[in-house]
Design an enzyme around this catalytic site. Structure first.
Site, PDB file in Angstrom:
ATOM      1  NE  ARG A 209      -9.992  12.985   3.091  1.00  0.00           N
ATOM      2  CZ  ARG A 209      -9.992  11.676   2.891  1.00  0.00           C
ATOM      3  NH1 ARG A 209     -11.102  11.035   2.593  1.00  0.00           N
ATOM      4  NH2 ARG A 209      -8.873  11.003   2.983  1.00  0.00           N
TER       5      ARG A 209
ATOM      6  CD  GLU B 237      -9.134  -0.800   3.606  1.00  0.00           C
ATOM      7  OE1 GLU B 237      -8.621  -0.468   4.698  1.00  0.00           O
ATOM      8  OE2 GLU B 237      -9.559   0.028   2.788  1.00  0.00           O
TER       9      GLU B 237
ATOM     10  NE  ARG C   8      -6.211   1.460  -0.398  1.00  0.00           N
ATOM     11  CZ  ARG C   8      -6.491   2.258   0.610  1.00  0.00           C
ATOM     12  NH1 ARG C   8      -5.624   2.423   1.582  1.00  0.00           N
ATOM     13  NH2 ARG C   8      -7.630   2.879   0.670  1.00  0.00           N
TER      14      ARG C   8
ATOM     15  CG  ASN D 124      -1.840   1.145   1.304  1.00  0.00           C
ATOM     16  OD1 ASN D 124      -1.825   2.013   0.430  1.00  0.00           O
ATOM     17  ND2 ASN D 124      -2.667   1.181   2.336  1.00  0.00           N
TER      18      ASN D 124
ATOM     19  CG  HIS E 131     -13.118   3.619   2.273  1.00  0.00           C
ATOM     20  ND1 HIS E 131     -13.856   4.651   2.804  1.00  0.00           N
ATOM     21  CD2 HIS E 131     -11.844   3.843   2.637  1.00  0.00           C
ATOM     22  CE1 HIS E 131     -13.057   5.480   3.456  1.00  0.00           C
ATOM     23  NE2 HIS E 131     -11.818   5.005   3.363  1.00  0.00           N
TER      24      HIS E 131
END
Ligand code: ADP
Length: 403
Positions: A240, A383, A90, A7, A179
């Site tokens: 965010r 993940e 990823r 990743n 996601h």
């Protein structure tokens, strides 16, 4: 098979080595602050821990440090790089092209590059990671797993914005969603836990972490999600803003904010941090709220309220929902937040059981009350394992190397 998952971010390279199909973790590590003088790298294996602090100039250097860590005679995980059978990567943005994980070749690399503009902070380092792994590991299969791919099934009614068509046709402005590896992973696990086929479940999956998103899943397929062209849309997140009136942007622009300062404002200075004025971490905020900090309480309440609104919207579009799933650092661990989100939804058939809710911290289980029509589940996401599984499924018949 030994599968190494990467990743790669703008300044960090995370990696995890799995043995499949057993799904055991053989090693995991991270290279941090790549491109700086005070970079660091670490590796954890069942045999021990390794830590390095030194300047790491760039990605090639970072990968050579990973190689040294993995081959470390005392605490490493491999005797030779040839033991690695395949790598999984990823990749944040797959644009409209990639609807699933894909074997890497030159054409795929070009496909990732073609959508650099849609994810300028993520896709370039993702691609660099793939290129470095291809160089380091030679002729073994590499697989790219896209955060957007699971949402490829979202219909046009949900992915189009109400903008002139040419913005979609010429600039590919539409909802993509992110996601995806996580939403898919927990959806499949939920189906198993419910004793149903993976394509026979309707779910609302809430991935709540530093970045957060909700997905509506019908018959096992994503049909809507809260993140859009970029990961900025939707829920309130750590830093965010999530959804806001686009008019705010013109208003601030006229007040002198330029593109970069707006970007920083909405991506780095808003969300839980912006509202609370103190932290983007829900653990800090829960502590402060319990101590009477009103801004911290407001931040947590707005965070929960936005999730509740999305759950309401997705209940309406799905009509029948088997379960609402909580995952991600907050969804898995913060039982108080789960209570905040699902409070006062009994008329909709959603009732949480306080004692079950407080037991399932970081572990899978059902937390609804016996009187609840809809199930509520906590399912830890993974993940990296999702990437390792896809990589295994795609390469088990072709992988080279020693096992
Ligand atoms: P990322 O999106 O960076 O992967 P994570 O999924 O790790 O983020 O989630 C980070 C969030 O999870 C933080 O707000 C943190 O406070 C929260 N979190 C992690 N562990 C716990 C815990 N034990 N209790 C409550 N919140 C937690």
């Amino acid at each position: 098979m030994k599968i190494l998952v990467f990743n790669c971010g703008s300044s960090s390279i995370k990696f995890k080595l799995f043995h499949l199909p057993e799904e055991t973790v053989l090693a995991e590590g991270v290279v941090d602050r790549v491109g700086t003088e005070d970079a660091s790298a670490s590796l954890k294996t069942p045999r021990g821990k390794l830590e390095i602090k030194r300047a790491i100039e760039d990605y090639p250097h970072g990968f050579s440090v990973i190689k040294d860590l993995l081959l470390d005679p005392k605490n490493g995980a491999l005797r030779s790089l040839a033991e690695v059978n395949a790598c999984g990567h990823r990749v944040v943005h797959g644009g409209e092209k990639f609807s699933g994980s894909m074997p890497v070749d030159d054409e795929l690399e070009q496909g990732i590059e073609a959508v650099f503009e849609l994810a300028p902070l993520h896709n370039p380092p993702n691609l660099t990671g793939i290129q470095q792994a291809r160089q380091l590991f030679g002729n073994i299969p590499q697989v790219a797993c896209f955060d957007t791919a699971f949402h490829h099934s979202i219909p046009e009614i949900a992915y189009r914005y109400a903008l002139p068509e040419d913005l979609y046709l010429d600039h590919k402005i539409r909802r993509y969603g992110f996601h995806g590896m996580s939403h898919q992973f927990v959806a499949r696990r939920a189906a198993k836990m419910l004793g149903k086929h993976k394509y026979a479940v309707n779910l609302i999956t809430c991935h709540l972490g530093n970045g957060s998103s909700v997905a509506a899943i019908k018959d096992g397929h994503s049909i809507d999600t809260s993140m859009g062209l970029t990961p900025l849309e939707g829920l309130v997140m750590g830093t965010r803003s999530g959804d806001l009136d686009p008019g705010i942007i013109f208003y601030l622009h006229r007040k002198g904010y330029d593109t970069d300062s707006l970007d920083t404002l909405l991506n780095k200075r808003s969300g839980l941090l912006g509202i609370s004025g103190s932290s983007n971490d829900v653990r800090d905020l829960e502590l402060k709220a319990n101590g009477g900090d009103e801004k911290a309480t407001l931040a947590l309440d707005i965070f929960a309220y936005r999730i509740k609104k999305y759950i309401g919207a997705y209940l309406a579009i799905l009509n029948r929902v088997d379960a609402i799933i909580f995952t991600g650092g907050i969804g898995e661990n913060d039982s108080a937040m789960r209570t905040r989100v699902l409070a006062d939804m009994d008329q909709l058939g959603i009732i949480i059981d306080d004692s079950r809710n407080s037991v399932h911290i970081g572990e899978a289980g059902e937390i609804q009350a016996v009187t609840s029509r809809t199930k509520v589940m906590v399912i830890p996401t993974n993940e990296e394992l999702a990437i390792a599984r896809d990589t295994y499924a795609m390469t088990k018949n072709i992988a080279h190397g020693d096992t």
